[in-house]
Write a protein that holds these residues in place. Structure first.
Motif, PDB file in Angstrom:
ATOM      1  N   ILE A 580       0.851  -1.205   0.000  1.00 52.09           N
ATOM      2  CA  ILE A 580       0.000   0.000   0.000  1.00 52.09           C
ATOM      3  C   ILE A 580       0.879   1.245   0.000  1.00 52.09           C
ATOM      4  CG2 ILE A 580      -1.748   1.292   1.295  1.00 52.09           C
ATOM      5  CD1 ILE A 580      -3.042  -1.236   1.978  1.00 52.09           C
ATOM      6  N   GLU A 587       0.210   9.725   1.463  1.00 53.92           N
ATOM      7  CA  GLU A 587       1.303   9.485   2.392  1.00 53.92           C
ATOM      8  C   GLU A 587       0.924   8.314   3.301  1.00 53.92           C
ATOM      9  OE1 GLU A 587       5.014  10.953   4.049  1.00 53.92           O
ATOM     10  OE2 GLU A 587       3.912  11.639   2.299  1.00 53.92           O
ATOM     11  N   TYR A 588       1.809   7.358   3.455  1.00 45.52           N
ATOM     12  CA  TYR A 588       1.478   6.234   4.328  1.00 45.52           C
ATOM     13  C   TYR A 588       1.735   6.608   5.788  1.00 45.52           C
ATOM     14  CZ  TYR A 588       0.571   1.562   5.847  1.00 45.52           C
ATOM     15  OH  TYR A 588      -0.007   0.480   6.463  1.00 45.52           O
ATOM     16  N   VAL A 589       0.791   6.255   6.657  1.00 50.47           N
ATOM     17  CA  VAL A 589       0.944   6.588   8.076  1.00 50.47           C
ATOM     18  C   VAL A 589       1.537   5.374   8.806  1.00 50.47           C
ATOM     19  CG1 VAL A 589      -0.249   7.293  10.162  1.00 50.47           C
ATOM     20  CG2 VAL A 589      -1.050   8.094   7.920  1.00 50.47           C
ATOM     21  N   ASN A 591       2.724   2.877  11.771  1.00 49.08           N
ATOM     22  CA  ASN A 591       2.094   2.500  13.023  1.00 49.08           C
ATOM     23  C   ASN A 591       2.952   1.536  13.823  1.00 49.08           C
ATOM     24  OD1 ASN A 591      -0.486   3.759  13.522  1.00 49.08           O
ATOM     25  ND2 ASN A 591      -1.079   2.874  11.537  1.00 49.08           N
ATOM     26  N   PRO A 607     -13.635   3.553  12.782  1.00 48.97           N
ATOM     27  CA  PRO A 607     -14.612   3.610  11.705  1.00 48.97           C
ATOM     28  C   PRO A 607     -14.196   2.776  10.491  1.00 48.97           C
ATOM     29  CG  PRO A 607     -13.500   5.721  11.977  1.00 48.97           C
ATOM     30  CD  PRO A 607     -13.043   4.859  13.085  1.00 48.97           C
ATOM     31  N   ASN A 608     -15.161   2.504   9.663  1.00 50.05           N
ATOM     32  CA  ASN A 608     -14.837   1.850   8.391  1.00 50.05           C
ATOM     33  C   ASN A 608     -13.864   2.700   7.618  1.00 50.05           C
ATOM     34  OD1 ASN A 608     -16.364  -0.535   8.299  1.00 50.05           O
ATOM     35  ND2 ASN A 608     -18.221   0.710   8.088  1.00 50.05           N
ATOM     36  N   MET A 609     -12.979   2.063   6.890  1.00 52.86           N
ATOM     37  CA  MET A 609     -12.027   2.773   6.035  1.00 52.86           C
ATOM     38  C   MET A 609     -10.918   3.469   6.825  1.00 52.86           C
ATOM     39  SD  MET A 609     -12.546   2.487   2.857  1.00 52.86           S
ATOM     40  CE  MET A 609     -11.699   3.895   2.138  1.00 52.86           C
ATOM     41  N   SER A 610     -10.847   3.205   8.144  1.00 57.86           N
ATOM     42  CA  SER A 610      -9.839   3.929   8.902  1.00 57.86           C
ATOM     43  C   SER A 610      -8.489   3.230   8.829  1.00 57.86           C
ATOM     44  CB  SER A 610     -10.283   4.060  10.345  1.00 57.86           C
ATOM     45  OG  SER A 610     -10.479   2.770  10.888  1.00 57.86           O
ATOM     46  N   GLY A 611      -8.486   1.959   8.461  1.00 62.83           N
ATOM     47  CA  GLY A 611      -7.204   1.271   8.317  1.00 62.83           C
ATOM     48  C   GLY A 611      -7.034   0.084   9.243  1.00 62.83           C
ATOM     49  N   LYS A 612      -8.133  -0.461   9.758  1.00 64.14           N
ATOM     50  CA  LYS A 612      -8.018  -1.606  10.663  1.00 64.14           C
ATOM     51  C   LYS A 612      -7.450  -2.831   9.941  1.00 64.14           C
ATOM     52  CE  LYS A 612     -12.448  -1.589  11.687  1.00 64.14           C
ATOM     53  NZ  LYS A 612     -12.835  -0.455  10.831  1.00 64.14           N
ATOM     54  N   SER A 613      -8.061  -3.153   8.819  1.00 63.55           N
ATOM     55  CA  SER A 613      -7.613  -4.355   8.100  1.00 63.55           C
ATOM     56  C   SER A 613      -6.167  -4.199   7.638  1.00 63.55           C
ATOM     57  CB  SER A 613      -8.497  -4.622   6.893  1.00 63.55           C
ATOM     58  OG  SER A 613      -9.842  -4.701   7.276  1.00 63.55           O
ATOM     59  N   THR A 614      -5.850  -3.011   7.201  1.00 68.83           N
ATOM     60  CA  THR A 614      -4.484  -2.767   6.726  1.00 68.83           C
ATOM     61  C   THR A 614      -3.476  -2.984   7.852  1.00 68.83           C
ATOM     62  OG1 THR A 614      -5.431  -1.126   5.250  1.00 68.83           O
ATOM     63  CG2 THR A 614      -3.042  -1.079   5.524  1.00 68.83           C
ATOM     64  N   HIS A 752      -5.578   7.274  10.119  1.00 72.12           N
ATOM     65  CA  HIS A 752      -4.880   5.991   9.961  1.00 72.12           C
ATOM     66  C   HIS A 752      -3.884   5.718  11.084  1.00 72.12           C
ATOM     67  CE1 HIS A 752      -6.773   5.632   6.111  1.00 72.12           C
ATOM     68  NE2 HIS A 752      -6.084   6.603   5.565  1.00 72.12           N
TER      69      HIS A 752
HETATM   70  P1  ADP Z   1     -10.913  -0.686   7.528  1.00 71.99           P
HETATM   71  O1  ADP Z   1     -10.525  -2.105   7.625  1.00 71.99           O
HETATM   72  O2  ADP Z   1     -10.777   0.031   8.828  1.00 71.99           O
HETATM   73  O3  ADP Z   1     -12.253  -0.488   6.930  1.00 71.99           O
HETATM   74  P2  ADP Z   1      -8.819  -0.557   5.578  1.00 71.99           P
HETATM   75  O4  ADP Z   1      -7.705  -1.161   6.325  1.00 71.99           O
HETATM   76  O5  ADP Z   1      -9.497  -1.387   4.567  1.00 71.99           O
HETATM   77  O6  ADP Z   1      -9.890   0.054   6.560  1.00 71.99           O
HETATM   78  O7  ADP Z   1      -8.227   0.748   4.914  1.00 71.99           O
HETATM   79  C1  ADP Z   1      -8.950   1.536   4.012  1.00 71.99           C
HETATM   80  C2  ADP Z   1      -8.001   2.293   3.124  1.00 71.99           C
HETATM   81  O8  ADP Z   1      -7.278   3.255   3.854  1.00 71.99           O
HETATM   82  C3  ADP Z   1      -6.923   1.414   2.523  1.00 71.99           C
HETATM   83  O9  ADP Z   1      -7.300   0.934   1.286  1.00 71.99           O
HETATM   84  C4  ADP Z   1      -5.728   2.320   2.381  1.00 71.99           C
HETATM   85  O10 ADP Z   1      -5.712   2.906   1.109  1.00 71.99           O
HETATM   86  C5  ADP Z   1      -5.942   3.357   3.407  1.00 71.99           C
HETATM   87  N1  ADP Z   1      -5.041   3.140   4.548  1.00 71.99           N
HETATM   88  C6  ADP Z   1      -5.187   2.233   5.523  1.00 71.99           C
HETATM   89  N2  ADP Z   1      -4.178   2.313   6.420  1.00 71.99           N
HETATM   90  C7  ADP Z   1      -3.399   3.335   6.012  1.00 71.99           C
HETATM   91  C8  ADP Z   1      -2.195   3.930   6.536  1.00 71.99           C
HETATM   92  N3  ADP Z   1      -1.641   3.501   7.666  1.00 71.99           N
HETATM   93  N4  ADP Z   1      -1.654   4.945   5.843  1.00 71.99           N
HETATM   94  C9  ADP Z   1      -2.236   5.379   4.704  1.00 71.99           C
HETATM   95  N5  ADP Z   1      -3.347   4.869   4.163  1.00 71.99           N
HETATM   96  C10 ADP Z   1      -3.944   3.859   4.809  1.00 71.99           C
END
Ligand code: ADP
Ligand code: MG
Length: 847
Positions: A580, A587-589, A591, A607-614, A752
């Protein structure tokens, strides 16, 4: 027309030969060589014309009707075979075993090879980054043995597995096995899963090969494995007629030596292909593959799918990467040299199966040429690889093989001048003859006075003298020419002198071609004797290439060397998800992820899209990279050695098997819970969301508690059930973290960033707005939400959460009450019917 219905005795001799051979190969499509074509007849012809979109014609075969036939030119047969084989057909190649020119009567023919999905060797489209495995499974009722081999590289492996179908299927899928040979006692459900669900070709055979190729399993004592190997060998050698002289001895793989990942984990983490597009691009492998040879590329994939557990072996790879990073000048030279190396493994396979040509030899020569330099670079790096340089083979190839050979072997131009005296003599005779013929034209023009007289050559008439129509009257009987061919504008003649020289040229030509072919085969045989050593070299080169690739990756993406500990301590500073980070335009955050001995579970809200799965994937990827011996995307990493990774990420329905999301979810959870140890890593992403809220939440809580207290392995658990965060206070090994987001002017900004503690806002409506749902819906949803939020809630603080739904007591209808009081056994039919009317009336009244 069905082949088996026709009268054999009425057939032409050739067709009888065809039928005889075909009867031995009813399971395969028979490609019958007829001159410059491979022909398919009867049902095979009909099928091939359909599948390959070829015109169906017919052949006179002695019957009243013509036999259906279709064919492909022999020189372009490969893509046709590949197409059929990938569709799941098998192809038997039937060749002419005698030279039709020198044979009187019917040419002898026979099947020289059978090709199936798992045994494609030299087709152009063979993916150079992949291994192509064919396997044998033997079911011993208390365990399975899986033997698998790649014909195109000559590798063979065996693995003993517990008698559990899921483990077996997992192994087969993660290796990417294409075809499996089974005895017919195997469970039919297993067969249909493998075939229907995973598209693996299944072939049956009960026999085992005795004695032949014994050396391949000479060092093995376990009888289970020997039987499985003999079973596989029988299929390859007897059924498919393969030459396996390039095979390395069987290697036994012990799954316990490697970090265990199931097929879902490999897919979810997108290690080798992306989830959606099933494409290598944007997978982790895509990111880290900086190899310069296809052998190295395959090796790297193998490392990625089989991360190590042995600390020393892992650290050895770290040291090598470190050394390469420091010695960047040597590294650059090494990479340049690796770039010169062709796929030696597959060249070896071609040499042993006989399909090698002179161009392949040139590739081998160029590959061998750089070995001495690589050897010296490796020794200045101080690496412990043993590289053979094969000077004898290099010298042989350099001396013998012509620099610009054709792909064919029967057209000459294979052997260099100066390699063989007899060949050189024949060539000078041939060129002497040709010189004579060139001069002969001038000589004749002068002698006859015919200005535009020409000497030419064609395949049917050989050399001839051509005179245009206008000049024919100049041709005198005294010339002793003989008329051969009449064209519209000219006549062609031969003369005794011309034919005499022609015989010399053509004779020499024929001998040259035959001699070159024989010399070529001699060279091949010499190389064949060294095939196993060459294969060792190929393997060492693959390792050097893979480790160099990891060093390039470490530098290019700023990875760091991890430390490894045995104290269940996990600390990652500024970790990143490397793919990613590379492909996202934001910019990648970074962690952190920290779990000491006392904390084994992080409960992630956000929240959704906040980056949990990532965040979860990122941890798993860092662990895998570290254990495959690679540096990792972080500023610091101290990691325990993990034995197994389990993941439940994403909600992709298993459409093929027809199971619901929830069932798949629960199966994967079960798999993790039953197999994880204290040393494992579990990722559960929003577990339980596939079912009703209260069900899901209850299950999630029960699973979370169980994993954290009973298994105690490192676990990341993300959830949108905010209620679960109170568990932190009850179970000390669980810690809450959250990913934050902020609102600015009603817009949602994702930070994120993982922080301690929990968060209770889910921002669902904001995300829906981001996704572009119509304003009307968004506004309505906001209103409905406000409504819910204003309803009084039970205060959950300081109480053990009670997750079971409490149904409000519904007032019972008086009809039910009356029904309850009835005893039908004591009623007459009349009473019953009256009661029925009464009840019905009561109901109506209520309405
Ligand atoms: P969630 O599981 O919380 O719904 P995701 O992990 O799917 O969220 O992340 C959603 C999107 O956010 C990812 O596709 C990615 O593009 C972006 N993202 C997630 N984590 C980061 C991060 N640490 N830095 C930058 N972008 C991020
Ligand atoms: Mg998610």
């Amino acid at each position: 027309m069905k082949m088996l219905d026709i009268d054999y005795n009425e057939l032409s001799p050739m067709m009888r030969q065809y039928v005889d051979i075909k009867k031995e190969h009813m399971d395969e499509l028979l490609f019958y060589r007829l001159g410059d074509f491979y022909e398919l007849f009867f049902e095979d012809g009909e099928l091939a014309s359909r599948e390959l979109e070829l015109t169906l014609t017919g052949k006179n075969a002695g019957l009243k009707e013509r036999v259906p036939m279709c064919g492909v030119p022999f020189h372009s047969v490969k893509p046709y075979i590949e197409k059929l084989v990938t569709k799941g057909y098998k192809v038997a190649l039937c060749e002419q075993l005698e030279d039709p020119k020198t044979t009187k009567g019917m040419v002898k023919r026979g099947v020289v090879q059978v090709i199936s999905k798992g045994t494609i060797v030299d087709l152009e489209l063979l993916n150079e980054h992949e291994n192509h495995y064919i396997a044998s499974i033997i079911d011993y009722n208390y365990l399975y043995v899986l033997c698998y081999a790649d014909i195109s590289t000559g590798d063979a492996y065996a693995v003993i597995l517990p008698h559990k179908e899921d483990k077996l299927i997992n192994m087969i899928c993660s290796l990417g096995i294409l075809e499996i040979v089974m005895k017919d006692n195997l469970d039919s459900a297993l067969i249909s899963t493998l075939k229907g669900h995973y598209g693996i070709e299944i072939s049956f055979s009960n026999e085992e090969l005795d004695n032949e190729y014994k050396e391949l399993y000479a060092g093995i004592e376990d009888e289970h494995i020997i039987h499985a190997m003999k079973h596989l060998l029988y299929y390859l050698v007897v059924k498919e007629l393969k030459d396996l002289s390039h095979f390395k001895p069987l290697e036994v793989v012990y799954p316990d030596d490697y970090l265990e990942m199931d097929i879902h984990t490999i897919r979810n983490l997108e290690l080798t292909e992306t989830l959606r597009m099933k494409d290598r691009t944007y997978s982790l492998l895509w990111l880290i593959d900086k190899t310069r040879t296809s052998m190295g590329s395959r090796k790297l994939k193998n490392w990625l799918l089989h991360p190590l557990k042995n600390k020393e072996l892992i650290i050895d790879r770290y040291h090598k990467i470190e050394k390469l990073n420091n010695e960047f000048i040597i590294k650059d030279k090494l990479r340049d040299n690796l770039y010169e190396i062709y796929d030696i493994e597959r060249l070896c396979a071609k040499i042993s199966c006989g399909s090698v040509n002179a161009r392949d030899f040139l590739q081998l020569k160029r590959s061998l040429k750089v070995l001495p330099e690589i050897k010296s670079e490796i020794s200045s790096l101080g690496f412990d690889y043993d590289i053979k340089t094969h000077e004898n083979l290099y010298n042989l190839l350099e001396a013998s093989i012509y620099e610009d050979p054709p792909v064919t072997l029967k057209d000459g131009y294979l052997i260099k001048e100066g390699y063989n005296k007899e060949l050189d003599e024949l060539k000078s005779i041939r060129s002497g003859g040709k010189d004579f013929i060139a001069g002969f034209e001038n000589e004749l023009r002068e002698k006859t006075g015919i200005k535009n007289l020409k000497v030419g050559y064609n395949k049917v008439f050989g050399y001839y003298i051509e005179i245009t129509k206008g000049q024919i009257k100049e041709v005198s009987e005294d010339f002793h020419w003989e008329r051969r061919q009449t064209l519209t504008g000219a006549e062609r003649y031969i003369s005794p002198k011309l034919k005499e020289k022609e015989a010399i040229v053509l004779n020499a030509e024929e001998k040259i071609i035959e001699l070159e072919y024989n010399l070529f085969n001699e060279v091949k045989d010499t190389i064949k004797k060294e095939l196993l050593l060459l294969k060792d070299t190929a393997n060492v080169i693959a390792e050097i290439d893979a480790i160099t690739s990891l060093s390039v990756v470490a530098e290019e993406y700023h990875f760091v060397k991890p430390s490894l500990n045995t104290k269940h301590f996990l600390e990652i500073k500024d970790g990143r998800h490397p793919v990613i980070e590379k492909v996202s335009n934001m910019e990648y955050v970074n962690n952190d992820c920290i779990m000491d001995e006392s904390i084994n579970t992080l409960l992630i809200t956000g929240p959704n899209m906040s980056g949990k799965s990532t965040y979860m994937r990122q941890l798993a990827i860092i662990v895998i990279l570290a254990q495959m011996g690679s540096f990792v995307p972080a500023s610091k990493a101290n990691l325990p050695i993990i034995d197994k990774i389990f993941t439940r990420i994403g909600a992709s329905d298993d459409l093929v098997s027809g199971e619901s999301t929830f069932m798949v979810e629960m199966k994967e959870a079960k798999n993790a819970i039953c197999n994880a140890t204290k040393d494992s890593l579990i990722l559960f992403d929003e577990l339980g969301r596939g079912t009703a809220t209260y069900d899901g939440m209850s299950l999630a809580e029960a699973i979370l508690s169980y994993v954290s207290t009973h298994i105690g392995c490192k676990t990341l658990f993300s959830t949108h059930y905010h209620e679960l965060t109170t568990l932190e206070r009850i179970i000390p090994s669980i810690k809450n973290v959250h990913v934050s987001a902020t609102e600015e002017e009603g817009k949602l900004i994702f930070l994120h960033k993982i922080k301690n503690g929990s968060i209770d806002k889910s921002y669902g409506i904001h995300v829906a707005k981001l996704a572009g749902l119509p304003d009307e819906i968004i506004n309505d949803a906001t209103r409905i939400l406000a409504n819910y939020e204003n309803k009084p809630h039970k205060n959950k603080e300081n109480e053990q959460i009670q997750l079971f739904m409490e149904f409000p007591e519904e007032k019972e209808s008086p009809v039910i009450d009356s029904l309850r009081k009835i005893d039908p056994l004591r009623m007459t039919p009349m009473e019953a019917i009256n009661k029925l009317y009464e009840l019905k009336e009561q109901l109506e009244e209520k309405k």
